[in-house]
Every structure is written in C-alpha cells, then in structure tokens.
Design an enzyme around this catalytic site. Structure first.
Site, PDB file in Angstrom:
ATOM      1  N   LYS A   1      66.310 -35.174  18.560  1.00 11.86           N
ATOM      2  CA  LYS A   1      67.653 -34.916  19.072  1.00 11.86           C
ATOM      3  C   LYS A   1      68.671 -35.657  18.208  1.00 11.86           C
ATOM      4  O   LYS A   1      68.554 -36.869  18.029  1.00 11.86           O
ATOM      5  CB  LYS A   1      67.672 -35.444  20.516  1.00 11.86           C
ATOM      6  CG  LYS A   1      68.846 -35.061  21.324  1.00 11.86           C
ATOM      7  CD  LYS A   1      68.660 -35.579  22.747  1.00 11.86           C
ATOM      8  CE  LYS A   1      69.987 -35.551  23.480  1.00 11.86           C
ATOM      9  NZ  LYS A   1      69.929 -36.246  24.754  1.00 11.86           N
TER      10      LYS A   1
ATOM     11  N   ASN B   1      74.322 -16.469  22.566  1.00 11.28           N
ATOM     12  CA  ASN B   1      75.449 -15.688  23.098  1.00 11.28           C
ATOM     13  C   ASN B   1      75.115 -15.308  24.540  1.00 11.28           C
ATOM     14  O   ASN B   1      73.982 -15.499  24.982  1.00 11.28           O
ATOM     15  CB  ASN B   1      75.703 -14.459  22.202  1.00 11.28           C
ATOM     16  CG  ASN B   1      74.519 -13.515  22.197  1.00 11.28           C
ATOM     17  OD1 ASN B   1      74.184 -12.928  23.203  1.00 11.28           O
ATOM     18  ND2 ASN B   1      73.861 -13.397  21.040  1.00 11.28           N
TER      19      ASN B   1
ATOM     20  N   LYS C   1      78.338   1.052  10.806  1.00 10.25           N
ATOM     21  CA  LYS C   1      77.002   0.493  11.038  1.00 10.25           C
ATOM     22  C   LYS C   1      75.949   1.605  11.051  1.00 10.25           C
ATOM     23  O   LYS C   1      74.878   1.474  10.469  1.00 10.25           O
ATOM     24  CB  LYS C   1      77.007  -0.271  12.374  1.00 10.25           C
ATOM     25  CG  LYS C   1      75.759  -1.079  12.634  1.00 10.25           C
ATOM     26  CD  LYS C   1      75.940  -2.032  13.821  1.00 10.25           C
ATOM     27  CE  LYS C   1      74.630  -2.722  14.158  1.00 10.25           C
ATOM     28  NZ  LYS C   1      74.701  -3.602  15.315  1.00 10.25           N
TER      29      LYS C   1
ATOM     30  N   LYS D   1      73.582   1.484   7.688  1.00  8.73           N
ATOM     31  CA  LYS D   1      72.273   0.877   7.957  1.00  8.73           C
ATOM     32  C   LYS D   1      71.177   1.889   8.234  1.00  8.73           C
ATOM     33  O   LYS D   1      70.014   1.539   8.340  1.00  8.73           O
ATOM     34  CB  LYS D   1      72.402  -0.110   9.114  1.00  8.73           C
ATOM     35  CG  LYS D   1      73.426  -1.196   8.815  1.00  8.73           C
ATOM     36  CD  LYS D   1      73.454  -2.239   9.883  1.00  8.73           C
ATOM     37  CE  LYS D   1      74.599  -3.215   9.644  1.00  8.73           C
ATOM     38  NZ  LYS D   1      74.627  -4.260  10.667  1.00  8.73           N
TER      39      LYS D   1
ATOM     40  N   PHE E   1      72.705  -0.623  18.448  1.00  4.51           N
ATOM     41  CA  PHE E   1      73.730  -1.014  19.418  1.00  4.51           C
ATOM     42  C   PHE E   1      74.720  -1.923  18.703  1.00  4.51           C
ATOM     43  O   PHE E   1      74.322  -2.756  17.892  1.00  4.51           O
ATOM     44  CB  PHE E   1      73.094  -1.758  20.608  1.00  4.51           C
ATOM     45  CG  PHE E   1      72.265  -0.854  21.471  1.00  4.51           C
ATOM     46  CD1 PHE E   1      71.041  -0.369  21.025  1.00  4.51           C
ATOM     47  CD2 PHE E   1      72.716  -0.458  22.725  1.00  4.51           C
ATOM     48  CE1 PHE E   1      70.285   0.505  21.791  1.00  4.51           C
ATOM     49  CE2 PHE E   1      71.961   0.406  23.509  1.00  4.51           C
ATOM     50  CZ  PHE E   1      70.751   0.888  23.049  1.00  4.51           C
TER      51      PHE E   1
ATOM     52  N   ASP F   1      74.424 -13.539  14.371  1.00  2.00           N
ATOM     53  CA  ASP F   1      74.693 -13.266  12.954  1.00  2.00           C
ATOM     54  C   ASP F   1      74.578 -14.531  12.103  1.00  2.00           C
ATOM     55  O   ASP F   1      74.523 -14.468  10.881  1.00  2.00           O
ATOM     56  CB  ASP F   1      76.105 -12.679  12.782  1.00  2.00           C
ATOM     57  CG  ASP F   1      76.186 -11.284  13.380  1.00  2.00           C
ATOM     58  OD1 ASP F   1      75.137 -10.625  13.481  1.00  2.00           O
ATOM     59  OD2 ASP F   1      77.292 -10.863  13.762  1.00  2.00           O
TER      60      ASP F   1
END
Ligand SMILES: Cc1cc2nc3c(=O)[nH]c(=O)nc-3n(C[C@H](O)[C@H](O)[C@H](O)COP(=O)(O)O)c2cc1C
Length: 388
Positions: free
Chosen positions: A279, A203, A327, A331, A313, A269
C-alpha cells in the site's frame, strides 16, 4: 399468452411452488397447477387457484371439466414442470405408473418435461432414486438438479429445491428457440486497474445492460457465457465468469468460441503504468502515471472468423452519432449501440436509451426504456444481421 403446467407433489418445499408460479407470471406466462393428493397436505389448492386464476386439478376422477384432461392438458401448454418433485413421483414417472392425475398426465404429455427434485439427502442419494433419475434423463426429461444447503430435516446436504427464480430461468432458457444453436459471449461491467495492492481506477458501470442482454439471449435459447466484472453486485443465473482487469477480460474472450460477441463491458481507457506491491503510504504527494490501454475491439474485430458477429458498445457524453459511426467503421464491428452517459444516465440506472448504428448506414433510435427492452432490441437487430 404462453402456458406452463406446474405439477406440485408432496414435499415440505411445496410452498415454494407458489413463488415459481409468480415468477412465470412475471415473465408473462400463465400457469395451470396440478397437485398430487399428498401435496395438498402441505399447501392448499386454494392458494394456487387464487394466484393462477385457474382451477387446480388434484384428483384423478374429480376437479375435471371434460374428463380427458390427463390426455389433453399438455396440448395447450409449452411444457410440464414438476416442482417440487418427490422421490415417489420420480419413481412413478420412471416406471410408468399412472395411479393419480399428475403421473397419468406425465405419461400422456408430448411436450418437454422438467423435474425439480426436492428431498432429504438420504432419499436423493439412495440408489433407487438415482436409478430413477437416470431413467428420466434417458427418457428425455430435463432434471433441474437440487441444491446443497440447509434442509428442512435440519441436516445440511444435497436435496434442497433449486431456488424458484433459477428453476424458471432454466425452463425458459431450455424452451427458447430464436437463438437455439448460437454461442453467445457477453462482456459486462467495469474493469479495475490497480495502482497498488488495494487501490484501483474504475468506472461506475454496474453490468446491468450486459446482464440483460445475456439473460434475454439465454431466454431465446442461445448458449450464453457472461464475462462479468468482479465489482458487479447483480445476480444472474447465466453461466458466468468473473474478470477484474482488462488483461483478465482479454484472456476470457480468447478462451471462448462464439457466434456473437456483445462487448458491453466498460473497459478503462487508461491504467496505472505500474502496480506497486503493498500500500502506498500517505505523507507526500505522488504523481500517478497512466498509460493507454490496448483496444480490445480493435484487436478482436479484424481477426474474427467468418460468420462471427461482433456488437460494440460506446458510452459517450456528446456527439453520440459521430463517435459511434467512427468506432463502428474504424474498428470493424458489425453493429454498435451508442448511449449517452453522465448526469445520471447509462451507468447504474435501470433504463437506457441510444442509437443502433448498422454498417449499411442505417440508424435506429432506441428511446428511453428498461435495460431489458433495450437488450431485446439490440438482440433483434443482431439476429437480423446473422440471418443476412
Ligand atoms: C413432513 C414431511 C415432509 C416430506 N418432505 C418430502 C420431500 O421433501 N421430498 C420427498 O420426496 N418426500 C417428502 N415426504 C414424503 C412424501 O410426502 C411421501 O413420499 C408422499 O407419499 C409423496 O406423495 P406424492 O409423490 O404423491 O406427492 C415428506 C413427508 C412428510 C411427512
């Protein structure tokens, strides 16, 4: 405004002291410059006068306004930094010789002293210089070790003045008080999960927000370790270990004891269910199977030791408060910072915004600001939890 006294001695790298001065100013500090007579052969006092806006003291018996500056100057400053420090000034400091203004000031100074040596490798490694540096360390002086590299004498070796921004980082983090004695672990940047030997899923997280938190905590005197993604291009002087995959990150977190853990890394995730060796060739379509990754926060938070604080975060595209609260409570984090991402926000940018959600239900909105400002606010909120 906090003040530092910058002592400059007669090294070829004396010009770098101007950059050190600027770095302190950028951090909101004022700088008073003191030079040896020999340093003026390398750079003129007028440069420092113009940059600092303060009279520069060179001579033991001139440049003075009230005559007792060598006794009093340190009283109005947080510290004395000598950069660059020659072999000669180090020898004088070590043996209590006070035959010029800077060495007299050193003897009279009751504030922390930092010395950043700069010299040819032969001079640095000479037993006399090494002995003198040992004496200074025993006397409580912080030595900012010189770097290895290309020296002015056209030799490669140790002795080059540490780069100005790093000197300033080392001084400010040693002077920091608010988080002294606290071990802080910060994760930052994006994980990479490989599908074959050369391709991965990731990301756009740059690690900037986590790095800002790590640096600000260091400036407050915390003992900081930063776990930073291998993809992050950001430069930092915080003690850093790199990670690539979620498994690396998990191992990194397990390795370190902490009082406060800031989990700012953007952990994927999903990851490819298997990693192909070599490859994968183009030609026909393939189906990439992704598996859910383990939730590090859910693993770590329930097993934390008493007194440990975990700051989570969450980067969300919608329903920020709802998702943030879920969250935080599900958690078991102590505090969560939830920020909007997508459409140019959050990832890679230099600004951020969002909400801090506390376990007592309190919510604090952090309007758009630099990631550094946001970092300070997150740390302040965390300190309020640590102090109860
Ligand atoms: C071109 C030149 C460069 C020098 N660079 C250094 C240096 O980087 N480090 C050092 O310890 N001495 C260096 N010296 C020697 C010092 O200038 C000399 O020891 C001087 O007496 C130091 O005075 P001070 O410590 O009072 O400033 C250099 C001398 C010359 C001529």
């Amino acid at each position: 405004m906090k003040k530092i006294i910058l002592g400059v001695s007669g090294s070829i790298s004396a010009y770098k002291a101007a950059e050190i001065l600027r770095e302190f100013q950028k951090k909101g500090w004022s700088v008073k410059v003191v030079m040896t007579e020999n340093a003026t052969e390398f750079i003129s006092p007028i440069t420092f006068l113009a940059l600092s806006g303060e009279k520069v003291i060179v001579g033991q018996f001139k440049d003075l306004e009230y005559g007792l500056e060598h006794i009093r100057l340190c009283d109005e400053a947080e510290a004395l930094l000598v950069a660059p420090a020659t072999a000669n000034i180090i020898a004088k400091f070590a043996h209590g010789i006070a035959d010029d203004f800077l060495s007299s000031l050193y003897l009279a100074c009751k504030k922390p002293v930092f010395v950043a040596p700069a010299m040819n490798e032969g001079m640095l490694l000479h037993p006399a210089t090494q002995r003198n540096l040992e004496i200074l360390k025993k006397d409580g002086v912080h030595i900012i070790e010189p770097e290895e590299g290309y020296l002015a004498c056209e030799e490669h070796g140790k002795g080059r003045l540490t780069e100005p921004a790093k000197i300033v980082f080392e001084v400010l983090s040693a002077l920091g008080k608010e988080m002294k004695g606290l071990k802080v672990l910060v994760t930052a940047g994006a994980t990479r999960e490989f599908m074959d030997s050369v391709r991965f899923i990731s990301n756009p997280s740059s690690g900037k927000q986590g790095i800002a938190i790590a640096e600000e905590a260091a400036y407050m005197g915390a003992d900081v370790t930063l776990l930073l993604s291998s993809s992050s291009k950001e430069k930092t002087f915080v003690k850093t270990e790199r990670f690539e995959t979620l498994e690396d990150l998990r191992a990194g977190i397990k390795k370190h004891d902490f009082d406060i853990l800031f989990m700012a890394a953007a952990v994927g995730d999903f990851r490819p269910s298997r990693r192909y060796e070599g490859k994968i060739r183009r030609g026909k379509n393939i189906t990439l199977e992704l598996e859910s990754t383990p939730d590090l926060l859910r693993e770590i938070a329930p097993n934390k030791k008493s007194g440990q604080i975990i700051v989570a975060f969450a980067a969300e595209t919608d329903d920020l408060l709802e998702k943030g609260k879920k969250k935080l409570f599900e958690k078991g984090a102590d505090l969560i910072f939830v920020n909007p991402v997508g459409r140019g926000r959050g990832f890679e940018s230099d600004t951020n915004q969002g909400y801090l959600i506390f376990r007592d239900g309190n919510i604090k909105e952090l309007p758009e600001s630099s990631k550094r400002d946001i970092a300070r606010k997150i740390i302040e909120a965390t300190i309020s939890i640590v102090r109860g």
